[in-house]
Design a protein around this motif. Structure first.
Motif, PDB file in Angstrom:
ATOM      1  N   ARG A   1      49.312  34.742  46.937  1.00 30.03           N
ATOM      2  CA  ARG A   1      50.435  34.071  46.281  1.00 30.03           C
ATOM      3  C   ARG A   1      50.249  32.565  46.364  1.00 30.03           C
ATOM      4  O   ARG A   1      49.945  32.019  47.420  1.00 30.03           O
ATOM      5  CB  ARG A   1      51.745  34.475  46.949  1.00 30.03           C
TER       6      ARG A   1
ATOM      7  N   ASP B   1      43.630  41.537  34.755  1.00 28.60           N
ATOM      8  CA  ASP B   1      44.418  41.547  35.984  1.00 28.60           C
ATOM      9  C   ASP B   1      45.789  40.931  35.744  1.00 28.60           C
ATOM     10  O   ASP B   1      45.903  39.775  35.323  1.00 28.60           O
ATOM     11  CB  ASP B   1      43.693  40.761  37.086  1.00 28.60           C
TER      12      ASP B   1
ATOM     13  N   THR C   1      51.701  35.480  41.800  1.00 27.64           N
ATOM     14  CA  THR C   1      51.122  36.492  42.673  1.00 27.64           C
ATOM     15  C   THR C   1      50.162  37.373  41.888  1.00 27.64           C
ATOM     16  O   THR C   1      50.478  37.817  40.781  1.00 27.64           O
ATOM     17  CB  THR C   1      52.219  37.371  43.297  1.00 27.64           C
ATOM     18  N   GLY C   2      49.010  37.618  42.460  1.00 29.57           N
ATOM     19  CA  GLY C   2      48.003  38.476  41.834  1.00 29.57           C
ATOM     20  C   GLY C   2      46.694  38.367  42.579  1.00 29.57           C
ATOM     21  O   GLY C   2      46.623  37.764  43.663  1.00 29.57           O
ATOM     22  N   VAL C   3      45.647  38.938  42.023  1.00 31.00           N
ATOM     23  CA  VAL C   3      44.329  38.758  42.632  1.00 31.00           C
ATOM     24  C   VAL C   3      43.936  37.297  42.510  1.00 31.00           C
ATOM     25  O   VAL C   3      44.400  36.572  41.607  1.00 31.00           O
ATOM     26  CB  VAL C   3      43.280  39.670  41.973  1.00 31.00           C
TER      27      VAL C   3
ATOM     28  N   VAL D   1      49.464  39.192  36.477  1.00 28.07           N
ATOM     29  CA  VAL D   1      49.975  38.166  37.381  1.00 28.07           C
ATOM     30  C   VAL D   1      51.489  38.207  37.323  1.00 28.07           C
ATOM     31  O   VAL D   1      52.071  38.282  36.237  1.00 28.07           O
ATOM     32  CB  VAL D   1      49.468  36.756  36.999  1.00 28.07           C
TER      33      VAL D   1
ATOM     34  N   ARG E   1      45.926  40.870  47.244  1.00 25.62           N
ATOM     35  CA  ARG E   1      46.514  39.853  46.375  1.00 25.62           C
ATOM     36  C   ARG E   1      46.876  38.623  47.191  1.00 25.62           C
ATOM     37  O   ARG E   1      46.954  38.680  48.418  1.00 25.62           O
ATOM     38  CB  ARG E   1      47.756  40.398  45.659  1.00 25.62           C
TER      39      ARG E   1
END
Length: 653
Positions: free
Chosen positions: A610, A641, A577-579, A643, A608
């Motif tokens: 996933r 960024d 999960t993150g940008v 994660v 964001r």
């Protein structure tokens, strides 16, 4: 070192100055100089030489007490590898923060015992010398389960018995766990038992005190505060007690000569650690049992798919009662949505309190028996449903759950984000949607007006009741906060079942059955007037499992469906999960196994996304290693960024 950077997840060598030689023992906390800063760390082992030619010196031994035992260090490494995390993150969960005053009070007399003190003869002598002597093992409480007495004998003999226990209605599970712990202690070994919350811990604490005697065990929970928690941790580490019980903070408890690990109600989401690397208490304890070749007990009124997998693979044996005993102990149960009930009460399909539930409560109150009413707690985010027939509202494009951004808003999909302005229910054609859950407080007011003069108590978010008297009264409780009634409830009403069953969650049916069985277990047997009414369609699989009190059947069915669809625990999955750019960067650098499947993306938090990685269970270690290595590469490059990595997350979407 206590540095949460994946690329630094490895041991480092330091020289031990002569002044620190006596205190620098494996397991102590130290401070070292790293990258120009003074950082915390744990001393793992001492060696005569190092392959590195130039080493810095240890700066300080924070405390001469070796708080990290070799067994817990090995477990922490295994847990970090299993969850694609760092050893430092796991050790932060395993070893409580130091409290100097508590440490001085516990360790003033002596240091933790050496390995020689763990010999059988010494352990037996210690057990005899402690207050209360040896624990008495009474197998009578387990005689309702054919395999129960054999389990206790195996624990007394020190055998690594592994069991999945399905408790009967009305069973005092705390007493049965105390029996299992007493059998383990009688064999000269220790035990770790993990429960979900403070109320369960209080019950187990009282049961163990009654069986073992005072001072024979400690409770370990973060809710007790830093000083008490650290004092209990050191009491177990120094070998003063052989039994530790607690919430998930106790899953790493350092118990000498461990013989049993046990967990009650492993399906409760409180067992999942919310901090990285997000380990689950059940998996930690099972890993501990595997590494140490010790016994394991997984129990609950309901059975999870993960526990069923243990049975089907042969890793554990099930401990269940015969069907005749189950029928004798189970309250009379009835759904409100089957054909006979609908014929008598056509409004039962949409009524919140059908006539069957109302008359059942009235009859129990007239018999001077308490009535338990379970309603979904505040904070549930139910799936939007049709206001006419309550069928779940699904996106016509991707079948994802619809959500209402506001009371007057247009429904939109939580997965693909598309707006469903012209939504029509595929079941009845209705266009009105509902997404409200009536809470415990309003239910108490409504039932109080329906039954004037009857005392009404609520148990939930504001106050959780431990018990209520046995006379006539209404108890309105949220799931997990149901108090125990003296003599058992005369009636249990399970309302708003749609809010549990229609959640957009892989475990919705399993969770609903677990909540229902926990409440129904508090009712009297049917022969003593106990009745349970579930406001749901009797044809649904979770309702059928409740009516027959057969969670093993439902767990086997659930596991078979997940195998077919490729969902955990039949497979291993990880979420990233993150940008979008950061997620793509990590997955591009991960050397995933060839049979890994990458699924997604799906929207996560604001801004964001996933992605999911799915592999067969046999390839789980390779997936975790690849993801951890890719995270280390990003960490070494100082990627901006962050994660978030989660292996086997509780929520997939």
């Amino acid at each position: 070192m206590d540095v949460p950077l994946p690329h630094l997840d490895r041991p480092f060598d330091y020289l031990v100055p002569e002044a620190l030689d006596a205190d620098a023992r494996p397991g102590v906390r130290v401070k070292v100089r790293f990258a120009g800063q003074l950082v915390d760390g744990w001393l793992l082992e001492r060696a005569e030489a190092s392959e590195h030619p130039k080493l810095a010196y240890l700066e300080k031994v924070v405390s001469p007490v070796p708080v990290l035992s070799p067994e817990v260090a090995r477990l922490a490494r295994a847990v970090a590898d299993r969850y694609a995390g760092s050893l430092a993150d796991v050790l932060r969960l395993a070893v409580p923060p130091r409290h100097a005053r508590a440490e001085k009070a516990v360790t003033a007399a002596d240091a933790p015992p050496s390995a020689d003190a763990d010999a059988d003869a010494d352990a037996d002598a210690d057990a005899d010398a402690r207050p209360g002597g040896r624990a008495e093992v009474d197998p009578r409480g387990w005689r309702d389960y054919p395999a129960g007495p054999a389990l206790l004998r195996a624990l007394t003999d020190g055998k690594p018995a592994r069991a999945v226990w399905s408790a009967l209605p009305g069973e005092d599970w705390a007493d049965r766990y105390a029996d299992a712990v007493a059998a383990t202690v009688a064999g000269g070994r220790g035990a770790v038992v993990v429960v979900a919350d403070a109320r369960d811990l209080d019950r187990l604490d009282a049961a163990l005190t009654a069986v073992l005697g005072a001072g024979r065990h400690v409770r370990l929970t973060a809710a007790d505060g830093p000083a008490r928690r650290y004092r209990a941790f050191l009491t177990a580490r120094t070998g003063e007690v052989d039994v530790v019980v607690g919430t998930r903070a106790a899953m790493f408890a350092p118990v000498r000569r461990l013989g049993l690990v046990a967990i009650w109600d492993d399906g409760d989401d409180l067992h999942a650690e919310p901090r990285a690397p997000y380990p689950h208490a059940r998996d930690v304890l099972l890993t501990r049992a595997q590494l140490g070749d010790v016994a394991a007990l997984v129990g609950g009124y309901a059975r999870t798919a993960e526990a069923q997998l243990l049975v089907e693979t042969g890793w554990a044996r099930e401990v269940v009662a015969d069907r005749a005993v189950v029928r004798a102990r189970t309250p009379a149960m009835a759904p409100t949505g089957d054909d006979p009930q609908l014929a008598r009460d056509p409004g039962a399909a949409s009524a919140r309190l059908p006539s069957l539930a109302w008359t059942t409560a009235r009859d129990a109150l007239r018999a001077d028996l308490p009535v338990l009413v379970q309603v979904p707690r505040r904070g549930y985010v139910p799936s939007v449903a049709c206001a006419d027939c309550r069928a779940p509202a699904r996106c016509p494009h991707c079948a994802g759950p619809l959500a209402l951004p506001s009371a007057q808003g247009t429904p939109a999909c939580r997965w693909c984000g598309r707006v469903a302005a012209a939504y029509a229910c595929p079941e009845c054609g209705g266009r009105r949607l509902r997404a409200s859950v009536t809470g415990a407080r309003r239910t108490a007011e409504e039932l109080g007006r329906a039954f004037p003069g009857v005392p009404v108590r609520t148990s939930g978010r504001e106050e959780v009741l431990a018990g209520v008297p046995g006379g006539a009264g209404l108890v309105i409780a949220t799931p997990g906060a149901e108090p125990v009634a003296e003599g058992g409830y005369g009636a249990v009403l399970l309302l708003d079942s749609w809010a549990l069953l229609t959640r957009a969650d892989l475990r919705a049916g399993e969770e609903a059955l677990r909540r229902w069985m926990a409440a129904a277990a508090l009712a009297r047997p049917g022969t003593a007037g106990g009745r349970v009414v579930v406001v749901a369609d009797g044809a649904l699989a979770p309702v059928q499992a409740l009516l027959r009190w057969d969670s093993a059947w439902f767990a086997a069915r659930e596991l078979a469906e997940r195998r077919e669809l490729g969902f955990p625990p039949a497979v291993r999955m990880a979420s990233v999960t993150g940008v979008a750019e950061a997620v793509a960067d990590l997955l591009a650098g991960a050397r995933l196994p060839g049979d890994a499947e990458v699924l997604g993306p799906v929207p996560a938090e604001e801004g964001r996304e996933r992605m999911l990685v799915r592999v067969p269970r046999s390839r789980a270690a390779a997936m975790a290693e690849a993801l951890h290595a890719a995270a280390g590469q990003r960490s070494a490059r100082k990627a901006a960024d962050p994660v978030r990595l989660q292996v086997d997350p509780l929520t997939l979407f």
